[in-house]
Design a protein around this motif. Structure first.
Motif, short mmCIF file in Angstrom:
data_model
loop_
_atom_site.label_atom_id
_atom_site.label_comp_id
_atom_site.label_asym_id
_atom_site.label_seq_id
_atom_site.Cartn_x
_atom_site.Cartn_y
_atom_site.Cartn_z
N ILE A 199 3.75 -1.76 1.60
CA ILE A 199 2.86 -1.13 0.63
C ILE A 199 2.24 0.15 1.18
CG2 ILE A 199 0.64 -1.42 -0.57
CD1 ILE A 199 2.98 -2.73 -1.94
N SER A 200 1.86 0.13 2.45
CA SER A 200 1.22 1.32 3.03
C SER A 200 2.16 2.52 3.08
CB SER A 200 0.72 0.99 4.44
OG SER A 200 1.78 0.53 5.26
N ARG A 219 3.41 1.11 -5.40
CA ARG A 219 2.14 0.42 -5.12
C ARG A 219 1.51 -0.06 -6.42
NH1 ARG A 219 1.27 4.81 -1.56
NH2 ARG A 219 -0.24 5.73 -3.01
N TYR A 247 0.62 -4.00 -7.31
CA TYR A 247 -0.71 -4.48 -7.68
C TYR A 247 -0.69 -5.11 -9.07
CZ TYR A 247 -2.35 -1.72 -3.71
OH TYR A 247 -2.55 -1.22 -2.45
N PHE A 269 -11.02 -1.04 -3.72
CA PHE A 269 -10.16 0.04 -4.21
C PHE A 269 -10.91 1.35 -4.43
CE2 PHE A 269 -7.37 -3.55 -5.26
CZ PHE A 269 -6.15 -3.05 -4.83
N ASN A 316 -12.07 2.43 -0.71
CA ASN A 316 -10.95 2.55 0.24
C ASN A 316 -11.36 2.15 1.66
OD1 ASN A 316 -8.21 3.04 0.53
ND2 ASN A 316 -8.55 5.11 1.30
N ASP A 324 -11.63 -0.30 4.92
CA ASP A 324 -10.82 -1.30 5.61
C ASP A 324 -11.74 -2.46 6.01
OD1 ASP A 324 -9.10 -2.81 7.09
OD2 ASP A 324 -8.76 -1.33 8.66
N THR A 368 -8.05 -8.53 -0.17
CA THR A 368 -7.73 -7.39 -1.03
C THR A 368 -7.43 -6.15 -0.20
OG1 THR A 368 -9.22 -8.28 -2.73
CG2 THR A 368 -8.54 -6.00 -2.98
N SER A 369 -8.21 -5.96 0.86
CA SER A 369 -7.94 -4.85 1.77
C SER A 369 -6.61 -5.03 2.48
CB SER A 369 -9.08 -4.76 2.80
OG SER A 369 -8.84 -3.74 3.74
N LYS A 378 -3.01 -3.82 1.09
CA LYS A 378 -2.51 -2.45 1.25
C LYS A 378 -1.76 -2.22 2.55
CE LYS A 378 -6.67 -0.84 0.69
NZ LYS A 378 -7.81 0.09 0.57
N ASP A 379 -1.92 -3.14 3.52
CA ASP A 379 -1.38 -2.88 4.85
C ASP A 379 -0.38 -3.93 5.34
OD1 ASP A 379 -3.09 -0.62 5.20
OD2 ASP A 379 -4.73 -2.01 5.58
N THR A 418 6.63 -4.64 -0.96
CA THR A 418 6.56 -4.56 -2.41
C THR A 418 7.17 -5.77 -3.11
OG1 THR A 418 8.59 -3.23 -2.29
CG2 THR A 418 6.48 -2.06 -2.53
#
Length: 228
Positions: free
Chosen positions: A7-8, A15, A19, A135, A138, A140, A189-190, A193-194, A198
């Motif tokens: 995803i990152s 992305r 989501y 979101f 942003n 971390d 949730t954070s 993103k990392d 997908t």
């Protein structure tokens, strides 16, 4: 969509699609939980539900099976086989429904269906707010991991001791668990993103669903304690 893209490193469209699928599966899991829970309440005999409430060691056994099942479910949802992923999510929804059965039964019988609806609305509002924080800012939230792990082990130990010796952990324990569940939602949730690629939206939805259900459990307990 390239299923191997993290995803990152994915494009904005990938992305967004990840989501969308993740939160759609969370919503479907919640709807499936509601359906399974209503069927259990309809067909499981009241005597069996009362045994779940009254038997300390039965309850510990259920918790143990739930922990084992949750580990298996999480592994399944991260499988390369899509059918296995859905089997893991479905299995976890059923486990949650069984765990919630005594609490939902007591809440609906002695406090009314309205309190369950209130707890659901509060839980959804908290989840939406926490998701928006991640979101929109942003930020971390990976720094919460240690506190969540330590807090989780402490909470589990207190739950086991309470079940063995038959004492109520009280309102402040429920408040603490709401805080722990909220921190877990921020962290997970954070993490979306990392950590995930997908094609792992089913596994991501299971983790979010588990935190939502933990939050719902203790929000409902807090509301019920105010009625008693």
């Amino acid at each position: 969509m390239n299923p191997s893209v993290q995803i990152s490193h994915a494009a904005a469209e990938e992305r967004a699609e990840f989501y969308k699928k993740t939160y759609m599966h969370v919503a479907l899991a919640i709807l499936a939980f509601m359906l399974v829970e209503s069927l259990l309440l309809k067909y499981i005999p009241e005597e069996l539900i009362m045994k779940m409430l009254g038997g300390r060691f039965i309850w510990l056994g259920i918790l143990g099976l739930f922990w084992l099942g949750s580990v298996v479910s999480e592994k399944w949802t991260l499988s390369q086989d899509r059918n296995v992923q859905y089997a893991g999510l479905s299995f976890y929804v059923i486990l949650e429904s069984i765990i919630f059965l005594p609490l939902i039964y007591i809440a609906s019988r002695y406090a009314g269906i309205e309190i369950i609806q209130q707890a659901g609305l509060i839980t959804v509002a908290l989840f939406a707010g926490l998701t928006a924080v991640v979101f929109m800012t942003n930020t971390d939230f990976s720094f919460l991991r240690t506190a969540i792990v330590v807090g989780g082990f402490i909470a589990l130990g207190l739950i086991v001791v309470g079940a063995i010796f038959g004492f109520n952990l009280g309102l402040w324990f429920s408040v603490g668990m709401v805080v722990l569940a909220s921190a877990t939602i921020l962290y997970q949730t954070s993490k979306l993103k990392d950590t995930y690629s997908t094609d792992q939206y089913v596994g991501a939805s299971l983790l979010l669903f588990s935190s939502i259900m933990l939050l719902f459990w203790y929000v409902l307990r807090i509301l019920m304690s105010r009625r008693s």
